[in-house]
Write an enzyme that holds these catalytic residues in place. Structure first.
Site, PDB file in Angstrom:
ATOM      1  N   CYS A 116       0.823  -1.222   0.000  1.00 30.45           N
ATOM      2  CA  CYS A 116       0.000   0.000   0.000  1.00 30.45           C
ATOM      3  C   CYS A 116       0.851   1.263   0.000  1.00 30.45           C
ATOM      4  CB  CYS A 116      -0.928   0.018   1.198  1.00 30.45           C
ATOM      5  SG  CYS A 116      -2.095  -1.333   1.190  1.00 30.45           S
ATOM      6  N   HIS A 256      -2.776   7.072   4.001  1.00 37.29           N
ATOM      7  CA  HIS A 256      -3.309   5.837   3.432  1.00 37.29           C
ATOM      8  C   HIS A 256      -4.629   5.513   4.129  1.00 37.29           C
ATOM      9  CE1 HIS A 256      -3.775   1.890   1.958  1.00 37.29           C
ATOM     10  NE2 HIS A 256      -3.309   1.253   3.020  1.00 37.29           N
ATOM     11  N   ASN A 286     -10.006   0.214   1.680  1.00 38.47           N
ATOM     12  CA  ASN A 286      -8.562   0.308   1.454  1.00 38.47           C
ATOM     13  C   ASN A 286      -8.272  -0.085   0.001  1.00 38.47           C
ATOM     14  OD1 ASN A 286      -5.804  -0.097   1.297  1.00 38.47           O
ATOM     15  ND2 ASN A 286      -5.661  -1.337   3.148  1.00 38.47           N
TER      16      ASN A 286
HETATM   17  N1  ACO Z   1     -16.911  -9.264  10.798  1.00 41.71           N
HETATM   18  C1  ACO Z   1     -17.165  -9.707  12.047  1.00 41.71           C
HETATM   19  N2  ACO Z   1     -16.187 -10.135  12.866  1.00 41.71           N
HETATM   20  C2  ACO Z   1     -14.921 -10.122  12.388  1.00 41.71           C
HETATM   21  C3  ACO Z   1     -14.618  -9.670  11.100  1.00 41.71           C
HETATM   22  C4  ACO Z   1     -15.672  -9.235  10.286  1.00 41.71           C
HETATM   23  N3  ACO Z   1     -15.476  -8.782   9.050  1.00 41.71           N
HETATM   24  N4  ACO Z   1     -13.272  -9.767  10.916  1.00 41.71           N
HETATM   25  C5  ACO Z   1     -12.763 -10.260  12.055  1.00 41.71           C
HETATM   26  N5  ACO Z   1     -13.758 -10.479  12.950  1.00 41.71           N
HETATM   27  C6  ACO Z   1     -13.654 -10.988  14.291  1.00 41.71           C
HETATM   28  C7  ACO Z   1     -12.421 -11.841  14.500  1.00 41.71           C
HETATM   29  O1  ACO Z   1     -12.656 -13.169  14.100  1.00 41.71           O
HETATM   30  C8  ACO Z   1     -12.228 -11.728  16.015  1.00 41.71           C
HETATM   31  O2  ACO Z   1     -13.088 -12.632  16.640  1.00 41.71           O
HETATM   32  P1  ACO Z   1     -12.626 -13.448  17.954  1.00 41.71           P
HETATM   33  O3  ACO Z   1     -12.319 -12.383  18.978  1.00 41.71           O
HETATM   34  O4  ACO Z   1     -13.806 -14.295  18.258  1.00 41.71           O
HETATM   35  O5  ACO Z   1     -11.407 -14.204  17.536  1.00 41.71           O
HETATM   36  C9  ACO Z   1     -12.745 -10.327  16.335  1.00 41.71           C
HETATM   37  O6  ACO Z   1     -13.523  -9.910  15.205  1.00 41.71           O
HETATM   38  C10 ACO Z   1     -11.651  -9.302  16.605  1.00 41.71           C
HETATM   39  O7  ACO Z   1     -10.653  -9.370  15.612  1.00 41.71           O
HETATM   40  P2  ACO Z   1      -9.403  -8.441  15.657  1.00 41.71           P
HETATM   41  O8  ACO Z   1      -8.463  -8.863  14.598  1.00 41.71           O
HETATM   42  O9  ACO Z   1      -8.880  -8.317  17.047  1.00 41.71           O
HETATM   43  O10 ACO Z   1     -10.073  -7.023  15.295  1.00 41.71           O
HETATM   44  P3  ACO Z   1      -9.392  -5.637  15.207  1.00 41.71           P
HETATM   45  O11 ACO Z   1     -10.100  -4.685  16.069  1.00 41.71           O
HETATM   46  O12 ACO Z   1      -7.883  -5.723  15.304  1.00 41.71           O
HETATM   47  O13 ACO Z   1      -9.696  -5.218  13.695  1.00 41.71           O
HETATM   48  C11 ACO Z   1      -8.701  -5.153  11.514  1.00 41.71           C
HETATM   49  C12 ACO Z   1      -9.246  -6.035  12.626  1.00 41.71           C
HETATM   50  C13 ACO Z   1      -9.830  -4.240  11.022  1.00 41.71           C
HETATM   51  C14 ACO Z   1      -8.226  -6.050  10.394  1.00 41.71           C
HETATM   52  C15 ACO Z   1      -7.542  -4.290  12.056  1.00 41.71           C
HETATM   53  O14 ACO Z   1      -6.625  -5.106  12.747  1.00 41.71           O
HETATM   54  C16 ACO Z   1      -6.825  -3.533  10.969  1.00 41.71           C
HETATM   55  O15 ACO Z   1      -7.359  -2.615  10.397  1.00 41.71           O
HETATM   56  N6  ACO Z   1      -5.541  -3.859  10.727  1.00 41.71           N
HETATM   57  C17 ACO Z   1      -4.734  -3.171   9.749  1.00 41.71           C
HETATM   58  C18 ACO Z   1      -5.002  -3.772   8.423  1.00 41.71           C
HETATM   59  C19 ACO Z   1      -4.394  -2.981   7.304  1.00 41.71           C
HETATM   60  O16 ACO Z   1      -4.295  -1.790   7.362  1.00 41.71           O
HETATM   61  N7  ACO Z   1      -4.011  -3.702   6.276  1.00 41.71           N
HETATM   62  C20 ACO Z   1      -3.623  -3.132   5.051  1.00 41.71           C
HETATM   63  C21 ACO Z   1      -2.184  -2.831   4.965  1.00 41.71           C
HETATM   64  S1  ACO Z   1      -1.910  -2.190   3.438  1.00 41.71           S
HETATM   65  C22 ACO Z   1      -1.316  -3.269   2.211  1.00 41.71           C
HETATM   66  O17 ACO Z   1      -0.136  -3.303   1.965  1.00 41.71           O
HETATM   67  C23 ACO Z   1      -2.306  -4.147   1.445  1.00 41.71           C
END
Ligand code: ACO
Length: 333
Positions: A116, A256, A286
């Site tokens: 990204c 970003h 994203n």
């Molecule tokens: N809907 C419902 N529940 C979900 C979903 C969903 N879409 N996705 C995950 N969950 C659940 C998980 O299974 C987990 O359940 P559990 O507690 O029973 O195990 C719970 O929600 C919490 O998951 P977390 O991973 O702790 O949630 P978090 O608050 O960290 O949010 C997220 C997850 C949105 C992915 C966050 O970590 C994030 O934004 N990370 C950065 C990602 C990013 O920016 N990536 C792109 C980089 S750029 C590139 O180079 C492509």
């Protein structure tokens, strides 16, 4: 400080697919909810291409729009750099396909992959060619069809991404304007946190890679989140320092667009008010390397950025990589 010719943005353009995929639509596809997606990410909907649409389709249109906005013709482009994690093919470069489609007959062309952060890396790379006088006009594109590489059965990733393209034309601007400083970095020890495991030389495509879904995005979301929150502020401060500026000088931040909580953490760290940041992740999700140029273009169209403003672009992504570019906007008259 930056040496050589002053290099700035002469024009911007975008291409956004028409098809909208809302959080409610996703509720029908995976076990998720509009509420979860909105509160954890800030995303309400994203755009996705129609099946069979390659990244070059979006890249070409964004590129043409940027060239038009710059008031030049495709024949004047000396170089095209396309930042993408979703190239049309492993090779040739998508930039070469775009070069042909837009008729930039004099242009060299290559792709750049930095997750990204790709667009910010590409902008920094392109600027060196103009600053040194090797090239006059460079088209820098960030273009993605991330919908083609997400597992639509994996709620951890499929809700986060969208498709789109943004482009800028770089050229010489008046002294004191354009790119003032930058910061690029990488942390390869985190390369396993965000990856498409198969399809490259380490793990060529096979029946088993397909069966095991190794051609889709795999991400340790939590780890990427923690990394992003730390690095955005640090990188912006470094780029400002390289420009001889401080965070008080920032007029507008173009981050970003991955997650509203990451953007909010960056604003807090940099002590910036909401009015000084561009947010469109609620509408596009994203879009990887396309996110910064799309956000920049919209901020310009909405007149949130004006002549002489100090604008900071910042991104992070797979690699892990990060990058910030500080610009004084304008100086093109
Ligand atoms: N809907 C419902 N529940 C979900 C979903 C969903 N879409 N996705 C995950 N969950 C659940 C998980 O299974 C987990 O359940 P559990 O507690 O029973 O195990 C719970 O929600 C919490 O998951 P977390 O991973 O702790 O949630 P978090 O608050 O960290 O949010 C997220 C997850 C949105 C992915 C966050 O970590 C994030 O934004 N990370 C950065 C990602 C990013 O920016 N990536 C792109 C980089 S750029 C590139 O180079 C492509």
């Amino acid at each position: 400080m930056y040496s050589g010719k002053a290099v700035g943005i002469l024009g911007t353009g975008i291409c956004i697919p028409e098809k909208v995929l809302t959080n409610r639509d996703l509720e029908q596809i995976v076990d998720t909810s509009d509420e979860w997606i909105r509160t954890r990410t800030g995303i309400r909907e994203r755009r996705v291409v129609e099946k069979g649409t390659p990244t070059s389709f979006l890249a070409e249109r964004a590129g043409r729009n940027a060239i038009q906005a710059a008031g030049i013709s495709p024949g004047e482009i000396d170089l095209i750099i396309c930042a993408t994690i979703t190239p049309d093919m492993l090779f040739p470069a998508t930039a070469c396909i775009v070069q042909d489609k837009i008729g930039a007959v004099s242009a060299a062309a290559f792709d750049l992959e930095a997750g990204c952060t790709g667009f910010v890396y590409a902008l920094a790379t392109a600027a060196q060619f103009v600053a040194s006088g090797v090239y006059q006009k460079v088209l820098v594109i960030g273009a993605e069809t991330v919908s083609t590489i997400v597992d639509w059965e994996d709620r951890n990733t499929c809700v986060l991404f969208g498709d789109g393209a943004g482009a800028v034309v770089l050229g010489e601007v008046q002294k004191g304007y354009g790119i003032l400083g930058l910061d690029l970095g990488s942390k390869g020890s985190g390369s396993g946190l965000l990856t498409i495991p198969a399809g490259g030389s380490a793990c060529p495509a096979s029946e088993s890679t397909i069966r095991n879904k190794l051609h889709f995005i795999h991400m340790e979301g939590n780890e990427v989140f923690k990394f992003a929150v730390r690095i955005i502020g640090t990188s912006v401060i470094r780029a400002l320092k390289a420009s001889g500026l401080t965070r008080e000088d920032i007029d507008f931040l173009v981050p970003h667009q991955a997650n509203i909580r990451i953007v909010d953490a960056a604003l807090k760290r940099l002590k910036l008010p909401q009015e000084k940041v561009c947010i469109n992740l609620d509408r596009y999700g994203n879009t990887s390397a396309a996110s910064v140029p799309i956000a920049l273009h919209e901020a310009i169209v909405e007149e949130k950025i004006g002549e002489g403003d100090i604008v900071v672009l910042v991104a992070f992504g797979a690699g892990l990589t990060w990058g910030s570019v500080v610009l004084r906007w304008g100086g093109t008259e």
